[in-house]
Write an enzyme that holds these catalytic residues in place. Sequence first.
Site, short mmCIF file in Angstrom:
data_model
loop_
_atom_site.label_atom_id
_atom_site.label_comp_id
_atom_site.label_asym_id
_atom_site.label_seq_id
_atom_site.Cartn_x
_atom_site.Cartn_y
_atom_site.Cartn_z
N TYR A 115 0.82 -1.22 0.00
CA TYR A 115 0.00 0.00 0.00
C TYR A 115 0.86 1.28 0.00
O TYR A 115 0.85 2.05 -0.96
CB TYR A 115 -0.93 -0.07 1.22
N TYR B 45 4.04 -5.37 17.81
CA TYR B 45 4.24 -4.60 16.57
C TYR B 45 5.10 -3.37 16.85
O TYR B 45 6.14 -3.16 16.20
CB TYR B 45 2.88 -4.19 15.97
N ASN C 292 -1.83 7.29 11.49
CA ASN C 292 -2.72 6.35 10.78
C ASN C 292 -2.88 6.70 9.30
O ASN C 292 -3.60 7.63 8.95
CB ASN C 292 -4.07 6.29 11.49
N ARG D 252 -7.44 8.74 16.63
CA ARG D 252 -6.25 8.58 15.80
C ARG D 252 -6.08 9.78 14.88
O ARG D 252 -7.05 10.45 14.53
CB ARG D 252 -6.36 7.32 14.92
N GLY E 261 -4.16 -4.32 22.74
CA GLY E 261 -2.99 -3.61 22.19
C GLY E 261 -3.26 -2.21 21.69
O GLY E 261 -2.35 -1.52 21.23
N1 UFG Z 1 -11.24 -0.02 14.88
C1 UFG Z 1 -12.58 -0.34 15.10
N2 UFG Z 1 -13.17 -1.21 14.24
C2 UFG Z 1 -12.52 -1.80 13.20
C3 UFG Z 1 -11.17 -1.46 12.99
C4 UFG Z 1 -10.55 -0.57 13.85
O1 UFG Z 1 -13.20 0.16 16.04
O2 UFG Z 1 -13.12 -2.61 12.47
C5 UFG Z 1 -10.59 0.94 15.78
C6 UFG Z 1 -9.36 0.38 16.45
O3 UFG Z 1 -9.68 -0.35 17.60
C7 UFG Z 1 -8.54 1.65 16.72
C8 UFG Z 1 -8.92 2.57 15.54
O4 UFG Z 1 -10.14 2.04 15.03
O5 UFG Z 1 -8.95 2.24 17.89
C9 UFG Z 1 -7.89 2.57 14.44
O6 UFG Z 1 -7.57 1.22 14.14
P1 UFG Z 1 -6.76 0.78 12.84
O7 UFG Z 1 -6.72 -0.70 12.82
O8 UFG Z 1 -7.31 1.48 11.65
O9 UFG Z 1 -5.31 1.39 13.08
P2 UFG Z 1 -4.35 1.26 14.33
O10 UFG Z 1 -4.42 2.56 15.08
O11 UFG Z 1 -4.55 0.04 15.11
O12 UFG Z 1 -2.93 1.04 13.65
C10 UFG Z 1 -2.47 1.80 12.59
C11 UFG Z 1 -1.41 1.02 11.83
C12 UFG Z 1 -0.20 0.86 12.66
C13 UFG Z 1 0.24 2.16 13.26
C14 UFG Z 1 -0.87 2.86 13.95
C15 UFG Z 1 -0.39 4.18 14.43
O13 UFG Z 1 -1.88 -0.26 11.46
O14 UFG Z 1 0.79 0.39 11.81
O15 UFG Z 1 -1.94 3.00 13.06
O16 UFG Z 1 -1.41 4.97 14.95
F1 UFG Z 1 1.19 1.94 14.17
#
Ligand code: UFG
Length: 335
Positions: free
Chosen positions: A22, A151, A180, A231, A294
């Site tokens: 991506y 991670y 993000n 985020r 996490g």
């Molecule tokens: N979330 C939901 N439902 C979903 C998917 C996500 O409620 O179906 C929530 C997650 O719990 C989190 C937020 O939305 O609170 C954002 O989740 P993402 O999975 O979109 O992204 P993350 O914040 O977990 O992680 C991403 C990248 C990482 C990076 C991080 C930095 O995957 O590589 O952002 O903020 F480290």
Amino acid sequence: MGYVNWKGGLLMRILLTGGAGYIGSHVVKLLAKKGYEVLVIDNLSTGHKEAVIYGKLEVVDLKEKEKLSELIKEFKPDAVMHFAASIEVEESVRNPTKYYRNNTVNTLNLLEAMIENGVKFFIFSSTAAVYGIPEEIPIREDASLRPINPYGKSKAFVEEILKDFDSAYGLKYISLRYFNVAGADPEGELGQSYKKATHLITRALKTAKGEFDKLYIFGTDYPTPDGTAIRDYIHVMDLAEAHILALEYLLENKKSDIFNLGYGHGYSVREVVDIVKRVTGIDFPVEETARRPGDPPVLIADSSKAKSVLNWNPKYDNLGFIIKTAWNWELNRRY
Ligand code: UFG
């Protein structure tokens, strides 16, 4: 370094890992537009060969150290940009081995192969996950690193290795800590295409499209105004632009450094869901459920350093626009 190209400038060669993925594919597009020669290496585990439209692709796994070294010897890159990694926080909690192998051990292989062949410039895809639960928001680069999931740790370990490689071997690097990343190439050629689609915006768009029955909101008891996690969502092309600036800065100043990349403000999960519904015009089902293991409550970047030092000037700081480009991609995907 490099050789004279038809424009009379120096044509730089960049070896880019994960260029079929991506973020890597968007960076390859910008590099090629700016006249860099790009060799992509990717094992295609989550990437797509169709995403490599602006560079040459070699299908290699970073665990194959000898092969890596041969490729570097042959291509003679001026710099290496390293995107290839496993990226899911939740999976890393269940399967840390995968993260320490793919993200830490394989990066060490790559760095060793670079040093063996005298390549001294490195751009590293780090992450906001290295901060864990930050003491202060927005987060500055000098905040302490206390990752709360494998991670984040797998990337923080690499940052430690990089410091030692700088002192011992003169490796000069820039570590970019992404917040993000979301959205797609506004020209519609590239976007995120990931079978599992765990990220919030992609997951919400696929739910709007009918690929999933409903969207789960993970956690409504966070210490935030609406109880859901916050985020800092940054458009992938603004992120890509920052990579080019970081590369140019590194080649010119030959000095290691670390930069956050985000817009400096955040959206809660509920806010994101509302904007996805508005942009798509589709009111899909949403169910509130427990927190995902996490996940920190709030991650917002202080990116003033990237703005002042790299002259980074992001163009797409608008979540509606970010989601619109991702939706357009979702509806017209090439791969
Ligand atoms: N979330 C939901 N439902 C979903 C998917 C996500 O409620 O179906 C929530 C997650 O719990 C989190 C937020 O939305 O609170 C954002 O989740 P993402 O999975 O979109 O992204 P993350 O914040 O977990 O992680 C991403 C990248 C990482 C990076 C991080 C930095 O995957 O590589 O952002 O903020 F480290």
